[in-house]
Write a protein that holds these residues in place. Structure first.
Motif, mmCIF file in Angstrom:
data_model
loop_
_atom_site.group_PDB
_atom_site.id
_atom_site.type_symbol
_atom_site.label_atom_id
_atom_site.label_comp_id
_atom_site.label_asym_id
_atom_site.label_seq_id
_atom_site.Cartn_x
_atom_site.Cartn_y
_atom_site.Cartn_z
ATOM 1 N N ALA A 253 0.869 -1.102 0.087
ATOM 2 C CA ALA A 253 -0.063 -0.049 -0.072
ATOM 3 C C ALA A 253 0.776 1.116 0.025
ATOM 4 O O ALA A 253 2.144 1.035 0.293
ATOM 5 C CB ALA A 253 -0.727 0.080 1.253
ATOM 6 N N ARG A 255 1.972 5.031 1.661
ATOM 7 C CA ARG A 255 2.519 5.103 2.862
ATOM 8 C C ARG A 255 1.641 5.282 3.855
ATOM 9 O O ARG A 255 0.353 5.691 3.860
ATOM 10 C CB ARG A 255 3.126 6.683 2.965
ATOM 11 C CG ARG A 255 4.367 6.781 2.250
ATOM 12 C CD ARG A 255 4.976 8.103 2.305
ATOM 13 N NE ARG A 255 6.355 8.370 1.775
ATOM 14 C CZ ARG A 255 7.642 8.215 2.506
ATOM 15 N NH1 ARG A 255 7.395 7.588 3.815
ATOM 16 N NH2 ARG A 255 8.606 8.077 1.767
ATOM 17 N N GLU A 256 1.719 4.270 5.003
ATOM 18 C CA GLU A 256 0.716 4.070 6.031
ATOM 19 C C GLU A 256 1.312 3.821 7.102
ATOM 20 O O GLU A 256 2.571 3.540 7.348
ATOM 21 C CB GLU A 256 -0.146 2.895 5.677
ATOM 22 C CG GLU A 256 0.618 1.603 5.623
ATOM 23 C CD GLU A 256 -0.308 0.421 5.385
ATOM 24 O OE1 GLU A 256 -1.253 0.556 5.065
ATOM 25 O OE2 GLU A 256 0.540 -0.689 5.106
ATOM 26 N N GLY A 257 0.901 3.971 8.360
ATOM 27 C CA GLY A 257 1.428 3.926 9.647
ATOM 28 C C GLY A 257 2.196 4.839 10.185
ATOM 29 O O GLY A 257 2.478 5.893 9.577
ATOM 30 N N ARG A 275 -3.509 3.813 17.854
ATOM 31 C CA ARG A 275 -3.882 2.673 17.578
ATOM 32 C C ARG A 275 -5.522 2.163 17.458
ATOM 33 O O ARG A 275 -6.190 1.450 16.757
ATOM 34 C CB ARG A 275 -3.057 1.487 18.285
ATOM 35 C CG ARG A 275 -3.523 0.197 18.037
ATOM 36 C CD ARG A 275 -2.195 -0.636 18.885
ATOM 37 N NE ARG A 275 -2.538 -0.695 20.425
ATOM 38 C CZ ARG A 275 -1.662 -1.262 21.107
ATOM 39 N NH1 ARG A 275 -0.759 -1.982 20.747
ATOM 40 N NH2 ARG A 275 -1.937 -1.019 22.254
ATOM 41 N N GLU A 279 -4.564 3.077 13.201
ATOM 42 C CA GLU A 279 -3.174 3.260 12.657
ATOM 43 C C GLU A 279 -2.255 2.127 13.139
ATOM 44 O O GLU A 279 -2.497 1.582 14.448
ATOM 45 C CB GLU A 279 -2.533 4.663 13.316
ATOM 46 C CG GLU A 279 -3.240 5.829 12.826
ATOM 47 C CD GLU A 279 -2.992 6.138 11.546
ATOM 48 O OE1 GLU A 279 -2.182 5.462 10.867
ATOM 49 O OE2 GLU A 279 -3.414 7.139 10.935
ATOM 50 N N ARG A 280 -1.454 2.013 12.316
ATOM 51 C CA ARG A 280 -0.428 0.819 12.692
ATOM 52 C C ARG A 280 0.827 1.497 13.191
ATOM 53 O O ARG A 280 1.616 2.671 12.537
ATOM 54 C CB ARG A 280 0.389 0.249 11.437
ATOM 55 C CG ARG A 280 1.092 -0.925 11.661
ATOM 56 C CD ARG A 280 1.483 -1.703 10.359
ATOM 57 N NE ARG A 280 1.599 -0.501 9.287
ATOM 58 C CZ ARG A 280 2.812 -0.357 9.079
ATOM 59 N NH1 ARG A 280 3.990 -0.560 9.945
ATOM 60 N NH2 ARG A 280 3.153 0.267 7.948
ATOM 61 N N ARG A 319 8.270 3.830 4.081
ATOM 62 C CA ARG A 319 6.718 3.444 3.997
ATOM 63 C C ARG A 319 5.979 3.995 5.105
ATOM 64 O O ARG A 319 4.780 4.000 4.897
ATOM 65 C CB ARG A 319 6.680 1.953 4.359
ATOM 66 C CG ARG A 319 7.227 1.223 3.402
ATOM 67 C CD ARG A 319 6.589 1.249 2.000
ATOM 68 N NE ARG A 319 7.307 0.423 0.844
ATOM 69 C CZ ARG A 319 6.495 0.426 -0.283
ATOM 70 N NH1 ARG A 319 5.744 1.053 -0.873
ATOM 71 N NH2 ARG A 319 7.180 -0.284 -1.225
ATOM 72 N N ALA A 320 6.501 4.956 5.969
ATOM 73 C CA ALA A 320 5.566 5.654 7.026
ATOM 74 C C ALA A 320 4.866 6.755 6.509
ATOM 75 O O ALA A 320 5.613 7.510 5.743
ATOM 76 C CB ALA A 320 6.418 6.147 8.127
ATOM 77 N N ARG A 321 3.833 7.066 6.855
ATOM 78 C CA ARG A 321 2.789 8.218 6.672
ATOM 79 C C ARG A 321 3.394 9.288 7.597
ATOM 80 O O ARG A 321 3.402 10.661 7.145
ATOM 81 C CB ARG A 321 1.401 8.169 6.455
ATOM 82 C CG ARG A 321 0.603 9.169 6.027
ATOM 83 C CD ARG A 321 -0.794 8.434 6.215
ATOM 84 N NE ARG A 321 -1.620 8.077 7.096
ATOM 85 C CZ ARG A 321 -1.768 8.837 8.415
ATOM 86 N NH1 ARG A 321 -1.692 10.005 8.312
ATOM 87 N NH2 ARG A 321 -2.345 8.371 9.379
ATOM 88 N N ARG A 427 -11.567 7.849 14.499
ATOM 89 C CA ARG A 427 -10.450 8.029 13.724
ATOM 90 C C ARG A 427 -9.722 9.062 14.357
ATOM 91 O O ARG A 427 -10.237 10.247 14.228
ATOM 92 C CB ARG A 427 -10.437 8.003 12.209
ATOM 93 C CG ARG A 427 -9.072 7.841 11.595
ATOM 94 C CD ARG A 427 -8.987 7.881 9.942
ATOM 95 N NE ARG A 427 -7.673 7.630 9.556
ATOM 96 C CZ ARG A 427 -7.078 6.277 9.289
ATOM 97 N NH1 ARG A 427 -7.524 5.332 10.021
ATOM 98 N NH2 ARG A 427 -5.986 6.458 8.855
#
Length: 478
Positions: A253, A255-257, A275, A279-280, A319-321, A427
């Protein structure tokens, strides 16, 4: 694509070219000699080239890494020339000692430099990437100019052999990955993705020239067949890779987390609320006790110095948002956020600023396009102590509209509460000093019990209506 699958394919791409070139060179020697003795010599030569190339490459890599790490040994800005010159000299030396060992040597050397001198190797990598693109493009043009369209057409049905790559590749991958941690879909994608490139084209030209020199027919056809294979694999396998990765569900995916630097009590409390919102969250800290507390709370944890490039690589910041600096050191928070943005492309960064009288910490954060975490600068160390001693309760808030105070004062304000996250109740996002809540927004605040009345009055003046208290914030912040 998924990190472990990307690592496998990247490692294969780096190693398959030198190993394949050495194997092809040995096979050519055996074919040209065509004796049992030559076959034995070829097997011994294969082992010797692999061993010599790997050993010489390791030695070259450590030598270059030592020069890059040594103070004032390589002037700033000359890393590119030193590494490039060393690589060319190492390649030529290895080729002079034992042919076809140079390419493996320089690849091993590059891996050693990247791991032993990562900070300066990063600048080298950016330069080498541009140089590689230019040289590979030029080399492909030169090699392709030696192939005639008529030669490719003349292959006829024999050109179907090029399609064997579509069948041989999956079989080879399946055999090699048996017992690995990759799942079936990842193995299928690894079996699909196998485009051939410039090394195969270059060696095909060398083999064709050697066959012609020895009066053996087939050199022209071999060259045409290799280029047909390259075209087929690049267009079909490489071109279809994005679609196949989506169909198999192995495409990573976007950028996430969230990565949070600082796994103390305030950081764990923030991470737990994020969390809850889906969120991861990954924590990073150089204190083993803090890391163990985060692990007990069920978070992914990276132990080490966040300013070390190797440690940041394990954080998977690319990969982090969101990256959050939440230690008691405002300077460390600023450096972490700046590195996350500059080196890893993280676009959304937050830092816990100190409550200095001049407001310099908050201004520095804004200068680096980082958001000041929470509703205003906070004393992180003080809140960690309060949480550790159970002096804090959580309370859900609801924004009813503009209060008497339009903005919370940046400095000198009572430190009786922390608005940790804000959102729609399902959220959450980190609260930051520049956030303008809208009527109906909800938030979760940490309230210092001994100053609860003062905190409630200030929050009401800011437009926040206090709701029910959440369960007590425990020492592990879970």
């Amino acid at each position: 694509m998924r990190a472990r699958l990307a690592t496998v394919l990247e490692a294969e791409g780096l190693l398959i070219d030198p190993v394949g070139a050495i194997v092809a060179a040995v096979a050519l020697e055996v074919v040209l000699s065509a004796t049992l003795e030559s076959a034995a010599r070829g097997a011994a030569g294969l082992v010797a080239r692999l061993a010599f190339g790997a050993g010489a490459g390791a030695a070259l890599g450590f030598a270059l890494a030592f020069l890059l790490r040594a103070r004032r040994a390589v002037p700033e800005g000359l890393e590119n020339l030193v590494v490039l010159g060393g690589a060319l000299a190492g390649f030529a030396t290895c080729e002079a000692i034992l042919s076809e060992s140079g390419i493996l040597a320089v690849i091993v050397a590059g891996a050693v430099v990247a791991n032993w001198a990562p900070e300066r190797a990063r600048h080298v990598g950016e330069f080498q990437e541009l140089l590689t693109i230019a040289l590979i493009g030029l080399l492909f043009v030169l090699l392709a100019a030696d192939v005639r369209v008529a030669d490719v057409r003349a292959l006829g049905w024999r050109g179907v052999v090029a399609a064997l790559a579509l069948a041989v590749r999956p079989l080879g991958v399946w055999l090699c990955l048996r017992g690995s941690e990759l799942d079936a879909r990842e193995k299928l994608f690894a079996g699909w993705l196998g485009p051939r490139g410039v090394v195969a084209a270059a060696f095909a030209s060398i083999v064709a020239s050697s066959l012609d020199a020895h009066g053996i027919a087939g050199g022209t056809e071999l060259r045409a067949l290799v280029f047909l294979t390259i075209a087929l694999t690049v267009v079909v396998l490489g071109g279809g890779a994005p679609l196949v990765s989506r169909l198999l569900g192995v495409r990573a995916a976007g950028r996430e987390g969230v990565v949070i630097l600082g796994a103390e009590r305030l950081g764990l409390a923030l991470g737990a609320r994020l969390r809850e919102g889906g969120e991861r969250v990954t924590f990073a800290d150089n204190n083993p006790e803090h890391c163990r507390a985060a692990e007990r709370a069920g978070f992914a944890v990276v132990f080490g110095d966040a300013l070390d490039p190797n440690v940041r690589a394990r954080m998977r910041l690319e990969r982090a948002r969101v990256a959050i600096g939440l230690t008691s050191s405002a300077e460390l928070n600023q450096l972490f956020a700046a590195e996350a943005t500059r080196e890893h492309g993280v676009r959304e960064t937050y830092v816990a600023a100190s409550q200095d009288a001049s407001g310099a910490s908050a201004r520095l954060a804004n200068h680096h396009d980082a958001r000041v975490l929470f509703d205003r600068p906070k004393d992180v160390a003080r809140w960690n102590v309060r949480l550790r001693h159970g002096l804090v309760e959580e309370r859900r808030l609801r924004f009813g509209g503009a209060g008497v105070l339009e903005h919370a004062p940046a400095v000198g304000a009572p430190d009786s509460f922390v608005i940790a996250v804000v959102g729609n109740g399902k959220r959450w996002i980190p609260m930051h000093a520049g956030h303008a809540p809208r009527p109906g927004d909800e938030a979760i605040a940490l309230i210092h019990r001994e100053e609860a009345a003062s905190a409630a009055a200030t929050l009401a003046a800011l437009g926040w209506e206090s709701g029910s208290a959440r369960p007590e914030v425990r020492a592990d912040a879970t």
